[in-house]
Scaffold this motif. Sequence first.
Motif, mmCIF file in Angstrom:
data_model
loop_
_atom_site.group_PDB
_atom_site.id
_atom_site.type_symbol
_atom_site.label_atom_id
_atom_site.label_comp_id
_atom_site.label_asym_id
_atom_site.label_seq_id
_atom_site.Cartn_x
_atom_site.Cartn_y
_atom_site.Cartn_z
ATOM 1 N N VAL A 177 17.644 -35.015 -41.869
ATOM 2 C CA VAL A 177 18.087 -35.545 -40.570
ATOM 3 C C VAL A 177 16.913 -36.080 -39.763
ATOM 4 O O VAL A 177 17.117 -36.780 -38.770
ATOM 5 N N PHE A 178 15.693 -35.787 -40.191
ATOM 6 C CA PHE A 178 14.520 -36.229 -39.440
ATOM 7 C C PHE A 178 14.156 -37.656 -39.846
ATOM 8 O O PHE A 178 13.250 -37.907 -40.647
ATOM 9 N N GLY A 179 14.884 -38.597 -39.280
ATOM 10 C CA GLY A 179 14.656 -40.016 -39.483
ATOM 11 C C GLY A 179 15.252 -40.769 -38.311
ATOM 12 O O GLY A 179 15.960 -40.195 -37.475
ATOM 13 N N ASN A 180 14.986 -42.063 -38.241
ATOM 14 C CA ASN A 180 15.526 -42.864 -37.141
ATOM 15 C C ASN A 180 17.000 -43.200 -37.362
ATOM 16 O O ASN A 180 17.809 -43.091 -36.446
ATOM 17 N N LEU A 181 17.330 -43.596 -38.588
ATOM 18 C CA LEU A 181 18.719 -43.930 -38.907
ATOM 19 C C LEU A 181 19.188 -42.997 -40.020
ATOM 20 O O LEU A 181 18.629 -43.001 -41.120
ATOM 21 N N LEU A 182 20.189 -42.208 -39.715
ATOM 22 C CA LEU A 182 20.730 -41.251 -40.683
ATOM 23 C C LEU A 182 22.114 -41.720 -41.124
ATOM 24 O O LEU A 182 23.032 -41.825 -40.308
ATOM 25 N N LEU A 183 22.245 -41.994 -42.410
ATOM 26 C CA LEU A 183 23.536 -42.363 -42.976
ATOM 27 C C LEU A 183 24.204 -41.121 -43.531
ATOM 28 O O LEU A 183 23.735 -40.529 -44.508
ATOM 29 N N ALA A 184 25.278 -40.689 -42.896
ATOM 30 C CA ALA A 184 26.083 -39.562 -43.367
ATOM 31 C C ALA A 184 27.248 -40.140 -44.158
ATOM 32 O O ALA A 184 28.304 -40.456 -43.595
ATOM 33 N N ASP A 185 27.044 -40.295 -45.453
ATOM 34 C CA ASP A 185 28.018 -40.987 -46.292
ATOM 35 C C ASP A 185 29.180 -40.056 -46.631
ATOM 36 O O ASP A 185 28.977 -38.937 -47.119
ATOM 37 N N GLU A 186 30.407 -40.533 -46.374
ATOM 38 C CA GLU A 186 31.636 -39.757 -46.591
ATOM 39 C C GLU A 186 31.534 -38.403 -45.890
ATOM 40 O O GLU A 186 31.659 -37.344 -46.499
ATOM 41 N N ILE A 187 31.327 -38.477 -44.587
ATOM 42 C CA ILE A 187 31.066 -37.287 -43.790
ATOM 43 C C ILE A 187 32.216 -36.291 -43.821
ATOM 44 O O ILE A 187 32.008 -35.085 -43.656
ATOM 45 N N ASN A 188 33.427 -36.750 -44.066
ATOM 46 C CA ASN A 188 34.580 -35.838 -44.049
ATOM 47 C C ASN A 188 34.769 -35.084 -45.364
ATOM 48 O O ASN A 188 35.777 -34.410 -45.543
ATOM 49 N N ARG A 189 33.793 -35.147 -46.263
ATOM 50 C CA ARG A 189 33.882 -34.382 -47.509
ATOM 51 C C ARG A 189 33.154 -33.038 -47.416
ATOM 52 O O ARG A 189 33.193 -32.247 -48.352
ATOM 53 N N ALA A 190 32.471 -32.784 -46.307
ATOM 54 C CA ALA A 190 31.745 -31.525 -46.150
ATOM 55 C C ALA A 190 32.562 -30.553 -45.298
ATOM 56 O O ALA A 190 33.293 -30.975 -44.397
ATOM 57 N N PRO A 191 32.447 -29.249 -45.554
ATOM 58 C CA PRO A 191 33.230 -28.258 -44.787
ATOM 59 C C PRO A 191 32.729 -28.119 -43.360
ATOM 60 O O PRO A 191 31.699 -28.672 -42.977
ATOM 61 N N THR A 231 12.324 -24.897 -32.306
ATOM 62 C CA THR A 231 13.030 -26.163 -32.096
ATOM 63 C C THR A 231 12.147 -27.337 -32.500
ATOM 64 O O THR A 231 10.981 -27.413 -32.102
ATOM 65 N N PHE A 232 12.721 -28.253 -33.281
ATOM 66 C CA PHE A 232 12.002 -29.428 -33.758
ATOM 67 C C PHE A 232 12.739 -30.676 -33.277
ATOM 68 O O PHE A 232 13.922 -30.869 -33.610
ATOM 69 N N PRO A 233 12.109 -31.546 -32.491
ATOM 70 C CA PRO A 233 12.768 -32.781 -32.073
ATOM 71 C C PRO A 233 12.792 -33.804 -33.207
ATOM 72 O O PRO A 233 11.859 -33.873 -34.013
ATOM 73 N N VAL A 234 13.857 -34.572 -33.274
ATOM 74 C CA VAL A 234 13.950 -35.634 -34.276
ATOM 75 C C VAL A 234 13.276 -36.889 -33.728
ATOM 76 O O VAL A 234 13.077 -37.026 -32.523
ATOM 77 N N PRO A 235 12.896 -37.833 -34.596
ATOM 78 C CA PRO A 235 12.237 -39.053 -34.116
ATOM 79 C C PRO A 235 13.153 -39.852 -33.192
ATOM 80 O O PRO A 235 14.376 -39.785 -33.288
ATOM 81 N N ARG A 236 12.545 -40.600 -32.303
ATOM 82 C CA ARG A 236 13.274 -41.510 -31.424
ATOM 83 C C ARG A 236 12.983 -42.943 -31.825
ATOM 84 O O ARG A 236 11.835 -43.268 -32.129
ATOM 85 N N PRO A 237 13.974 -43.829 -31.799
ATOM 86 C CA PRO A 237 15.387 -43.540 -31.564
ATOM 87 C C PRO A 237 16.013 -42.826 -32.757
ATOM 88 O O PRO A 237 15.521 -42.917 -33.880
#
Length: 354
Positions: free
Chosen positions: A122-136, A158-164
Amino acid sequence: MNDDPTIRHRPDDDERLETARGEAHDDPRRALGEALHELKRVIVGQDAMLERLLVSLLAGGHVLLEGVPGLAKTLTVRTLADVVGGSFRRIQFTPDLVPADLVGTRIWRPDTGKFDTELGPVFGNLLLADEINRAPAKVQSALLEVMQEHQVTIGGTTFPVPRPFLVLATQNPIESEGTYPLPEAQVDRFLMKLLVDYPTPGEEAAVVGRSLGAAAEVRQRLGLDDLERFARVAQAVLVDREIIAYAVALADATRHPAENGLSDMAGMVEYGASPRGPIGLIHAARALAMLRGRGYVSAADVRDLAPDVLRHRLVLSYDALSEGVTADAILARVLETVPEPDDRYARRARTAAA
């Protein structure tokens, strides 16, 4: 000016080219227009979706893309990352995914006698959650903090993610086996839900024609600094109080249809749009107004974005589902019924912006 990389330029041509690009990056509309053009060189027939993605980047909101397989949803997100120059991460959601696969975990190192923290994708600028509705649900809940707070907590740290930071999630609407419905709390955190439809026959013919040759080379047109600067410019776009009242009225009509002249729709909506609806609508409208070259938000900006910002925030009743009534059909009636602000407010906004 010719940007064809196969054509050689003389040194003075290169200097003029860099100067022109520098001037373009001083003009948000021109720079964003170049980025949009670069996206269209790869993605055919999804002009509205591409515009909405840029609006979401400027407004700092996440996007849920819904469409059948093969409509270039994944390619669109990857191309967007190449054009804006941000780091790209992809997570293929599956039923056996665990939260640590997303956010990271702590690992015991016997040689040092300490725990090390391994950060997840998740630590990136653009996160592609492919087929997000397949995870519980447990995995979905792991995304709630990072989507809302732009940070991840692992082992009390706590670790902040990159912006944007932008989550672009895809889901397939035609296959229900092995899928899990997204929690309402998570769906509400998406700024927009975009419906990706089939291309027209002409557009599809262009896609097939392009597939016969080499893939287009994507060139970076923006930088992360440009995006942050343009986002600050969008925050300065003027919003008249009547425009805000119009956005709130649209959301209120989904909560109380009978009180807004929509008595026949009263039994169709279980829960209307949350306050995040009009908030996101105004923020997105400011970015769209800047993209269209205006220093003020018009009622047309709000109206154009309302279906994308509000459709996923409506919880339809059993009667609506059984009768095949969609959220878009309800929003179409809302937009027809709720009166738009008078033109004098647009004139006042133009004067104030000038």
